[in-house]
Write a protein that holds these residues in place. Structure first.
Motif, PDB file in Angstrom:
ATOM      1  N   ILE A   1     -18.899  10.556  -1.031  1.00 36.38           N
ATOM      2  CA  ILE A   1     -17.700  10.009  -0.419  1.00 36.38           C
ATOM      3  C   ILE A   1     -16.762   9.690  -1.574  1.00 36.38           C
ATOM      4  N   ARG A   2     -15.518  10.075  -1.433  1.00 33.85           N
ATOM      5  CA  ARG A   2     -14.535   9.852  -2.497  1.00 33.85           C
ATOM      6  C   ARG A   2     -13.738   8.594  -2.184  1.00 33.85           C
ATOM      7  N   LEU A   3     -13.687   7.688  -3.152  1.00 31.80           N
ATOM      8  CA  LEU A   3     -12.915   6.453  -3.029  1.00 31.80           C
ATOM      9  C   LEU A   3     -11.656   6.564  -3.880  1.00 31.80           C
ATOM     10  N   HIS A   4     -10.511   6.272  -3.299  1.00 34.15           N
ATOM     11  CA  HIS A   4      -9.237   6.239  -4.020  1.00 34.15           C
ATOM     12  C   HIS A   4      -8.753   4.795  -4.043  1.00 34.15           C
ATOM     13  N   LEU A   5      -8.638   4.224  -5.219  1.00 31.77           N
ATOM     14  CA  LEU A   5      -8.089   2.877  -5.379  1.00 31.77           C
ATOM     15  C   LEU A   5      -6.663   3.012  -5.891  1.00 31.77           C
ATOM     16  N   GLY A   6      -5.694   2.516  -5.117  1.00 29.39           N
ATOM     17  CA  GLY A   6      -4.294   2.584  -5.532  1.00 29.39           C
ATOM     18  C   GLY A   6      -4.041   1.696  -6.734  1.00 29.39           C
ATOM     19  N   ILE A   7      -3.570   2.285  -7.824  1.00 27.29           N
ATOM     20  CA  ILE A   7      -3.247   1.538  -9.045  1.00 27.29           C
ATOM     21  C   ILE A   7      -1.734   1.344  -9.143  1.00 27.29           C
ATOM     22  N   ILE A   8      -0.989   2.449  -9.120  1.00 23.68           N
ATOM     23  CA  ILE A   8       0.477   2.394  -9.120  1.00 23.68           C
ATOM     24  C   ILE A   8       0.971   3.177  -7.909  1.00 23.68           C
TER      25      ILE A   8
ATOM     26  N   ASP B   1      -6.092  16.142   9.821  1.00 22.39           N
ATOM     27  CA  ASP B   1      -4.699  15.992  10.259  1.00 22.39           C
ATOM     28  C   ASP B   1      -4.206  14.555  10.153  1.00 22.39           C
ATOM     29  N   LYS B   2      -5.004  13.686   9.537  1.00 21.54           N
ATOM     30  CA  LYS B   2      -4.640  12.275   9.449  1.00 21.54           C
ATOM     31  C   LYS B   2      -3.886  11.981   8.152  1.00 21.54           C
ATOM     32  N   LYS B   3      -2.684  11.397   8.281  1.00 21.15           N
ATOM     33  CA  LYS B   3      -1.884  11.014   7.114  1.00 21.15           C
ATOM     34  C   LYS B   3      -2.146   9.551   6.789  1.00 21.15           C
ATOM     35  N   ILE B   4      -2.457   9.297   5.527  1.00 22.94           N
ATOM     36  CA  ILE B   4      -2.822   7.957   5.079  1.00 22.94           C
ATOM     37  C   ILE B   4      -1.917   7.578   3.910  1.00 22.94           C
ATOM     38  N   ASN B   5      -1.329   6.391   3.967  1.00 26.16           N
ATOM     39  CA  ASN B   5      -0.493   5.904   2.864  1.00 26.16           C
ATOM     40  C   ASN B   5      -1.368   5.240   1.809  1.00 26.16           C
ATOM     41  N   TRP B   6      -1.113   5.569   0.548  1.00 24.51           N
ATOM     42  CA  TRP B   6      -1.758   4.824  -0.523  1.00 24.51           C
ATOM     43  C   TRP B   6      -1.068   3.473  -0.650  1.00 24.51           C
ATOM     44  N   GLU B   7      -1.833   2.479  -1.074  1.00 23.39           N
ATOM     45  CA  GLU B   7      -1.277   1.161  -1.369  1.00 23.39           C
ATOM     46  C   GLU B   7      -1.967   0.624  -2.605  1.00 23.39           C
ATOM     47  N   GLU B   8      -1.221  -0.122  -3.413  1.00 23.64           N
ATOM     48  CA  GLU B   8      -1.818  -0.728  -4.593  1.00 23.64           C
ATOM     49  C   GLU B   8      -2.912  -1.708  -4.175  1.00 23.64           C
ATOM     50  N   LYS B   9      -4.028  -1.664  -4.902  1.00 21.75           N
ATOM     51  CA  LYS B   9      -5.187  -2.544  -4.717  1.00 21.75           C
ATOM     52  C   LYS B   9      -5.913  -2.305  -3.394  1.00 21.75           C
ATOM     53  N   LYS B  10      -5.660  -1.188  -2.737  1.00 20.97           N
ATOM     54  CA  LYS B  10      -6.353  -0.829  -1.497  1.00 20.97           C
ATOM     55  C   LYS B  10      -7.164   0.436  -1.751  1.00 20.97           C
TER      56      LYS B  10
ATOM     57  N   ILE C   1      -9.028   3.861  -0.217  1.00 18.08           N
ATOM     58  CA  ILE C   1      -9.169   4.850   0.845  1.00 18.08           C
ATOM     59  C   ILE C   1     -10.484   5.563   0.580  1.00 18.08           C
ATOM     60  N   ALA C   2     -11.346   5.629   1.590  1.00 19.56           N
ATOM     61  CA  ALA C   2     -12.636   6.314   1.462  1.00 19.56           C
ATOM     62  C   ALA C   2     -12.647   7.491   2.425  1.00 19.56           C
ATOM     63  N   PHE C   3     -13.065   8.670   1.932  1.00 20.94           N
ATOM     64  CA  PHE C   3     -13.132   9.840   2.810  1.00 20.94           C
ATOM     65  C   PHE C   3     -14.116  10.855   2.260  1.00 20.94           C
TER      66      PHE C   3
END
Length: 128
Positions: A47-54, A67-76, A78-80
């Motif tokens: 599972i890939r985790l993306h942690l928003g830095i900037i 087909d799902k669009k997800i917004n990145w956010e700092e300090k949040k 996203i796991a997929f």
């Protein structure tokens, strides 16, 4: 200019089931007005985790999984499952930086993860 101290690395090793041989840990930066084309990851063992830095403009920087669009956010985070079709874009005027950590798929048990950490499984493909 990024520095990561040893305590952070040790915390990652202790608290995350890092997908040794099946994934990566790295920073990903996209410049403004860039796109990463649709692609599939090589395995669903992770599972890939993306942690928003900037992420200065979370509305115009998106990760698309299936087909799902997800917004990145700092300090949040996203796991997929990156074996699903995914892409991203940065239509903002700012660079976007995320820290990416691959962990073992939670459907794998401790023994399976231990076995997969062996280098002979470095190029193993998808589980079914």
């Amino acid at each position: 200019g990024w520095k990561i101290n040893n305590d952070f690395i040790e915390d990652l090793k202790k608290n995350c089931n890092i997908a040794y041989n099946q994934g990566f840990i790295f920073f990903s930066k996209t410049e403004s007005n860039t796109e990463i084309k649709e692609h599939y990851g090589s395995t669903n063992l992770r599972i890939r985790l993306h942690l928003g830095i900037i992420v200065k403009d979370k509305i115009n920087t998106k990760l698309i999984v299936s087909d799902k669009k997800i917004n990145w956010e700092e300090k949040k985070i996203i796991a997929f499952d990156d074996s699903f079709l995914h892409s991203s874009y940065n239509k903002s005027n700012y660079e976007r930086v995320v820290f990416i950590i691959d962990i073992f798929n939670p459907y794998l048990n401790k023994n399976e993860c231990k076995i997969l950490k062996n280098n002979i499984f470095k190029y193993l493909g998808k589980i079914r």
